[in-house]
Design an enzyme around this catalytic site. Structure first.
Site, PDB file in Angstrom:
ATOM      1  N   GLU B  47      29.214  52.540  46.497  1.00 15.02           N
ATOM      2  CA  GLU B  47      28.061  53.395  46.541  1.00 15.02           C
ATOM      3  C   GLU B  47      27.691  53.641  44.959  1.00 15.02           C
ATOM      4  O   GLU B  47      26.519  53.599  44.745  1.00 15.02           O
ATOM      5  CB  GLU B  47      27.952  54.846  47.021  1.00 15.02           C
ATOM      6  CG  GLU B  47      28.074  54.589  48.914  1.00 15.02           C
ATOM      7  CD  GLU B  47      29.550  54.484  49.215  1.00 15.02           C
ATOM      8  OE1 GLU B  47      30.420  54.233  48.618  1.00 15.02           O
ATOM      9  OE2 GLU B  47      29.471  54.569  50.368  1.00 15.02           O
ATOM     10  N   PHE B 109      34.363  66.938  58.954  1.00 13.60           N
ATOM     11  CA  PHE B 109      34.684  65.474  58.604  1.00 13.60           C
ATOM     12  C   PHE B 109      33.698  64.793  57.579  1.00 13.60           C
ATOM     13  O   PHE B 109      32.434  65.069  58.095  1.00 13.60           O
ATOM     14  CB  PHE B 109      35.003  64.745  59.779  1.00 13.60           C
ATOM     15  CG  PHE B 109      35.393  63.197  59.391  1.00 13.60           C
ATOM     16  CD1 PHE B 109      36.460  62.959  58.695  1.00 13.60           C
ATOM     17  CD2 PHE B 109      34.481  62.174  59.699  1.00 13.60           C
ATOM     18  CE1 PHE B 109      36.867  61.416  58.637  1.00 13.60           C
ATOM     19  CE2 PHE B 109      34.717  60.721  59.343  1.00 13.60           C
ATOM     20  CZ  PHE B 109      36.009  60.658  58.621  1.00 13.60           C
ATOM     21  N   GLN B 110      33.902  64.487  56.641  1.00 14.36           N
ATOM     22  CA  GLN B 110      33.113  63.823  55.416  1.00 14.36           C
ATOM     23  C   GLN B 110      32.080  64.730  55.286  1.00 14.36           C
ATOM     24  O   GLN B 110      30.885  64.224  54.886  1.00 14.36           O
ATOM     25  CB  GLN B 110      32.552  62.473  56.099  1.00 14.36           C
ATOM     26  CG  GLN B 110      33.575  61.397  56.082  1.00 14.36           C
ATOM     27  CD  GLN B 110      33.072  60.059  56.555  1.00 14.36           C
ATOM     28  OE1 GLN B 110      31.841  59.979  56.911  1.00 14.36           O
ATOM     29  NE2 GLN B 110      34.002  59.162  55.872  1.00 14.36           N
ATOM     30  N   LYS B 159      22.228  64.929  59.526  1.00 18.54           N
ATOM     31  CA  LYS B 159      22.117  63.824  60.375  1.00 18.54           C
ATOM     32  C   LYS B 159      21.143  64.421  61.381  1.00 18.54           C
ATOM     33  O   LYS B 159      20.407  63.605  62.208  1.00 18.54           O
ATOM     34  CB  LYS B 159      23.232  63.596  61.152  1.00 18.54           C
ATOM     35  CG  LYS B 159      23.500  62.415  62.026  1.00 18.54           C
ATOM     36  CD  LYS B 159      24.721  61.972  62.334  1.00 18.54           C
ATOM     37  CE  LYS B 159      24.775  60.717  63.094  1.00 18.54           C
ATOM     38  NZ  LYS B 159      26.222  60.396  63.689  1.00 18.54           N
ATOM     39  N   MET B 475      37.047  48.469  22.171  1.00 21.43           N
ATOM     40  CA  MET B 475      36.364  49.541  21.464  1.00 21.43           C
ATOM     41  C   MET B 475      37.659  50.660  21.117  1.00 21.43           C
ATOM     42  O   MET B 475      37.898  51.200  20.243  1.00 21.43           O
ATOM     43  CB  MET B 475      35.181  50.209  22.096  1.00 21.43           C
ATOM     44  CG  MET B 475      34.727  51.197  21.458  1.00 21.43           C
ATOM     45  SD  MET B 475      33.778  50.863  19.983  1.00 21.43           S
ATOM     46  CE  MET B 475      32.041  50.817  20.367  1.00 21.43           C
TER      47      MET B 475
END
Lengths: 159, 568
Positions: B47, B109-110, B159, B475
């Protein structure tokens, strides 16, 4: 340390307090007091925020707070604005002297007894933060036992 | 019609043509309806890449890119990309699913509190309580993202809202693409200062002997390139630019002195250090361009043009603050200044042109293949419409110092957040601009989003991928060399065979180790447009980046190399 009072008008909806306090935390401004309530227009809420810092530092917060989409306006209040705080306190008075002391104190600060139960007295104070500090100092000096001491935080209005 | 349909239709109405996304439990209703939408789905493999790619669309075009992820880990994976967009003021809309409303706050959950997590890294965040609010919120989100000072906007949709039935009345409105009234009473993005600030600016410019303009991202974001050109061409004030100002004005002009700052050109840093008037246009005076602040403010008056009033005085004390859209404020000044005003600074112009010739951007070594030589060959090959996407580190600065284009939105970099892994997914988004896109990464950064190679293959997205492999985090190694006694802790990298990796993904892949191979392979890459193409360049290991302003030093102490500074 210097104190600055900010008066902030916001859209009255959930989550705004979180954004304002989050921003002040992120920019490491120290909050001395923060109060919030609805205005006469219930779609608008008003924050009075006292921060510890210089005027210049306070000016920086104005722009940053204005950047929050839900904030309508931010104003730094002048030193001659009217400032008030409320204290609710339960005190225990052990002697006649302490009782007399409290009565005398009423001359200097707005104190109202709300109830009395044996030695315990519940009072309400309304005044400036400084006067309230002075009152607290003097009752401690008079050895009056403080059972509970609750401050509302500052509200202020410009002249 | 359910919430998911309303969402997709509203996005179409906003002109969205592609979404970078990854499915999951809490966005199933949306994915279920996506095949019925005209919007193209690009299935990323992490993502974070979706967020970068969406911002890549925004950075390279004037559109607002969109990414979509599920709740919990999907949402938190977006965070780095959202923060990156916030620090660079990139308009973007990030959409996340969340658990059912009745489960919110139950550590379901999540479930994560995405609105809370994102508070400090978005311009605004929405939690959608009611499906009926969805079209209005989409309208507001795109408006907020792109107007005023742009930035990312989060829309968190439970949802049950995605699956909720939309009222018949709303369906009609959406299908007719009717405008949804916005409710943003606290949002005043068009703030402007009073005319006195413009008058003061004109006075200061007329009095100046050694003026310099620093222009930045604000010029690009507000499409004010023409107004900037009019101002600079008329006044003859020498100019320097920030990382994100690259291309906003023709860099090939005599008085175009280069990027300023920590790794800016010596002439640019000299000019700003010795100026008596600094005119900042659409910049935020961040710590990478100012060097030590006290020295920066030392002798110059400062005029600051910006749209965001909270930028005034944030980092440096400014004498004049002109608030508003640059395209409307700057022309007032241009008009008011006389044509011959540059007579006042003829000597100054001469000095700076001499300095520019004295200190050219250089550092190319004979013989071995170096990063600089690859970059210089690359710039010989690219067309002016090509987009160059840097990752983060030495190569980014070498690319920035040498960028030769005359157009803005052609050099993309992670300026504010400095995120490794930026280049590949951002290039993926930038490819949707319709221009050729070159993604340049080091051997460190490429590994941070290398999974996106498969997305490029699957969707045949034509990105030209250069991996500059010096076997170090260059760097950081340089800082360890200069300031930590060459104590190279965890900067030497053990690397895979990048050519074989590319081949394993099904990408035509090459390796170049000499100048000749570099020229050949860049020519091949230039002419290949049938999807991604990759080359690993094996370059000298310990090349150092200069000029450099060490931390805590002023621009006047810019080092030309390890021994010499511009003061000498």
């Amino acid at each position: 340390m210097e104190k600055q009072i900010l008066s902030v008008l916001v859209e009255n909806k959930p989550g705004v307090l979180f954004k304002i306090s989050g921003l002040l935390r992120r920019k490491r401004f120290q909050i001395d007091s923060l109060t919030v309530g609805k205005t006469a227009d219930e779609t608008v809420a008003q924050f009075t925020i006292v921060i510890l810092g210089t005027l210049e530092e306070a000016q920086k917060t104005v722009g940053m707070l204005n950047r929050i989409v839900d904030v309508f306006s931010v104003e730094i209040l002048d030193k001659d604005s009217i400032v008030r705080e409320i204290v609710l306190a339960r005190l225990e008075l052990d002697s006649e002297n302490q009782r007399i002391f409290l009565q005398e104190a009423e001359q200097k600060i707005l104190v109202q007894a709300l109830y009395q139960k044996n030695k315990e007295i519940c009072v309400e104070l309304i005044d400036t933060s400084q006067k309230i500090e002075e009152f607290l100092f003097s009752i401690k000096k008079a050895n009056i036992k403080i059972l509970e001491w609750i401050r509302s935080g500052v509200i202020a209005i410009k002249k | 019609m359910i919430g998911a349909d309303a969402l997709l239709k509203s996005l179409e109405n906003q002109g969205v043509t592609e979404i970078f996304s990854y499915p999951g439990g809490s966005v199933l209703p949306i994915f279920d309806r996506m095949p019925h939408s005209n919007i193209r789905r690009i299935l990323v493999r992490h993502e974070q890449a979706a967020a970068f790619a969406a911002a890549g669309v925004s950075r390279s075009t004037q559109k607002v890119g969109v990414c979509l992820a599920t709740s919990g880990p999907g949402a938190t994976n977006l965070i780095t990309g959202i923060a990156d967009a916030k620090l660079d003021s990139i308009p973007m809309v990030a959409i996340t699913g969340n658990v059912f409303k009745n489960l919110i706050g139950s550590d379901a959950f999540q479930e994560v509190d995405m609105v809370g997590i994102c508070e400090s890294i978005v311009k605004h965040a929405y939690f959608v309580e009611d499906v009926e609010d969805l079209p209005r919120i989409i309208t507001e989100a795109f408006y907020l993202a792109a107007s005023g000072r742009p930035g990312p906007v989060l829309i968190d949709i439970p949802k049950c809202v995605q699956a909720g039935e939309v009222s018949a009345e709303l369906v009609k409105k959406i299908e007719r693409n009717e405008l949804f009234e916005m409710h943003l009473p606290g949002y005043f993005h068009e703030m402007s200062s009073d005319i006195s600030q413009e008058i003061k600016s004109i006075e200061l410019i007329k009095k100046a002997q050694k003026p310099v303009v620093i222009f930045g991202h604000g010029v690009v974001l507000s499409n004010a390139e023409k107004e900037l050109k009019d101002f600079l061409d008329k006044t003859g004030i020498p100019s320097v630019w920030t990382l994100h100002g690259i291309g906003a004005y023709d860099g090939n002009k005599d008085l175009s002195l280069g990027m300023l700052g920590m790794h800016g050109t010596a002439a640019a840093n000299f000019a700003v250090h010795h100026a008596d008037l600094i005119i900042g246009i659409g910049i935020r005076f961040d710590d990478r361009i100012t060097g030590v602040i006290k020295e920066f403010e030392r002798q110059a008056k400062i005029i600051h043009f910006d749209i965001d009033p909270s930028e005034f005085g944030k980092n440096v004390k400014t004498d004049v603050r002109v608030c508003g859209q640059i395209a409307s404020t700057l022309p007032l000044i241009t008009k008011a200044l006389p044509k011959n005003s540059s007579n006042n600074w003829k000597d100054w112009q001469k000095t700076l042109i001499e300095k520019k010739q004295k200190w050219p951007i250089d550092g190319r070594k004979k013989g071995k293949l170096t990063e600089i030589s690859v970059i210089e060959e690359l710039y010989k090959k690219i067309d002016q419409d090509d987009v160059v996407v840097a990752d983060v580190g030495q190569h980014e600065m070498w690319l920035a110092q040498r960028f030769i284009g005359k157009k803005s939105r052609k050099f993309l970099a992670s300026g504010g957040l400095g995120t490794m892994g930026f280049s590949l997914p951002t290039a993926m988004g930038a490819a949707f601009s319709g221009h050729k896109v070159w993604s340049i990464s080091g051997d460190g950064g490429i590994q941070m989003n290398i999974q996106e190679l498969v997305t490029l293959v699957q969707d045949k997205i034509p990105v030209k991928i250069l991996i500059l492999n010096n076997g170090y985090l260059g760097m950081v190694r340089q800082w360890q060399e200069l300031f930590y006694d060459k104590n190279y802790v965890d900067t030497p990298l053990f690397n895979p065979d990048f050519q074989k990796i590319g081949e394993a993904y099904g990408i035509p892949s090459f390796r170049a180790q000499t100048q000749e191979e570099t020229q050949d392979v860049l020519e091949k890459m230039k002419n290949y447009n049938d999807g991604p193409i990759l080359c690993e360049f094996v370059v000298e290991r310990e090349e150092n980046l200069f000029p450099m302003v060490p931390a805590g030093k002023s621009l006047g102490e810019t080092l030309l190399n390890k021994e010499e500074s511009i003061e000498d």
